[in-house]
Write a protein that holds these residues in place. Structure first.
Motif, short mmCIF file in Angstrom:
data_model
loop_
_atom_site.label_atom_id
_atom_site.label_comp_id
_atom_site.label_asym_id
_atom_site.label_seq_id
_atom_site.Cartn_x
_atom_site.Cartn_y
_atom_site.Cartn_z
N ARG A 39 -4.96 4.02 -7.57
CA ARG A 39 -5.57 5.36 -7.80
C ARG A 39 -4.83 6.30 -8.85
O ARG A 39 -3.54 6.27 -8.89
N ASN A 40 -5.03 6.24 -10.03
CA ASN A 40 -4.45 6.99 -11.22
C ASN A 40 -3.97 8.18 -10.80
O ASN A 40 -4.93 8.93 -10.52
N GLU A 41 -2.83 8.60 -10.98
CA GLU A 41 -2.22 9.95 -10.82
C GLU A 41 -2.72 10.94 -11.60
O GLU A 41 -3.12 11.96 -11.42
N ARG B 145 -0.78 5.23 -7.46
CA ARG B 145 -0.50 4.69 -6.09
C ARG B 145 -1.26 3.54 -5.59
O ARG B 145 -2.58 3.77 -5.79
N ILE B 146 -0.99 2.79 -5.06
CA ILE B 146 -1.64 1.65 -4.52
C ILE B 146 -2.52 1.82 -3.27
O ILE B 146 -1.81 2.50 -2.37
N GLU B 147 -3.61 1.71 -3.39
CA GLU B 147 -4.43 1.96 -2.24
C GLU B 147 -4.84 0.64 -1.31
O GLU B 147 -4.97 0.59 0.06
N VAL C 191 -8.84 -1.53 -10.54
CA VAL C 191 -8.18 -2.73 -9.98
C VAL C 191 -7.37 -3.53 -11.17
O VAL C 191 -8.16 -3.67 -12.26
N ILE C 192 -6.25 -3.60 -10.79
CA ILE C 192 -5.24 -4.35 -11.75
C ILE C 192 -4.72 -5.70 -11.01
O ILE C 192 -4.48 -5.71 -9.87
N GLU D 148 0.80 -1.30 0.06
CA GLU D 148 -0.06 -0.01 0.08
C GLU D 148 0.97 1.06 0.06
O GLU D 148 1.86 1.17 0.71
N ASN D 149 0.30 2.53 -0.76
CA ASN D 149 0.96 3.59 -0.98
C ASN D 149 2.40 3.46 -1.91
O ASN D 149 3.05 4.30 -1.96
N ASP D 150 2.63 2.44 -2.51
CA ASP D 150 3.65 2.40 -3.58
C ASP D 150 3.20 3.06 -4.61
O ASP D 150 2.12 2.75 -5.03
N ARG D 151 3.92 3.75 -5.24
CA ARG D 151 3.78 4.38 -6.68
C ARG D 151 4.25 3.42 -7.70
O ARG D 151 5.43 2.89 -7.45
N ILE D 152 3.44 3.23 -8.50
CA ILE D 152 3.77 2.34 -9.49
C ILE D 152 3.41 2.55 -11.09
O ILE D 152 2.60 3.69 -11.33
#
Length: 53
Positions: free
Chosen positions: A37-39, A21-23, A46-47, A4-8
């Protein structure tokens, strides 16, 4: 693994890679599902693990 909270960077069917960012992470491991959440658009997607670069 991503948490969670990682930017990908990921692919969702659009021509260019997306950033977000992973929620939430469900089912850790190779079959993990991520709520991201798409920046750029601020939409929730959902992926699967295979869509992440």
């Amino acid at each position: 693994m991503h948490g969670e909270n990682d930017r990908i960077t990921y692919h969702d069917g659009r021509p260019e890679p997306q950033r977000g960012r992973i929620e939430e992470v469900r089912d850790d491991g190779p079959h993990a599902v991520y709520r991201v959440r798409n920046e750029k658009t601020n939409e929730i997607q959902v992926i699967t693990h295979g869509q992440i670069d």
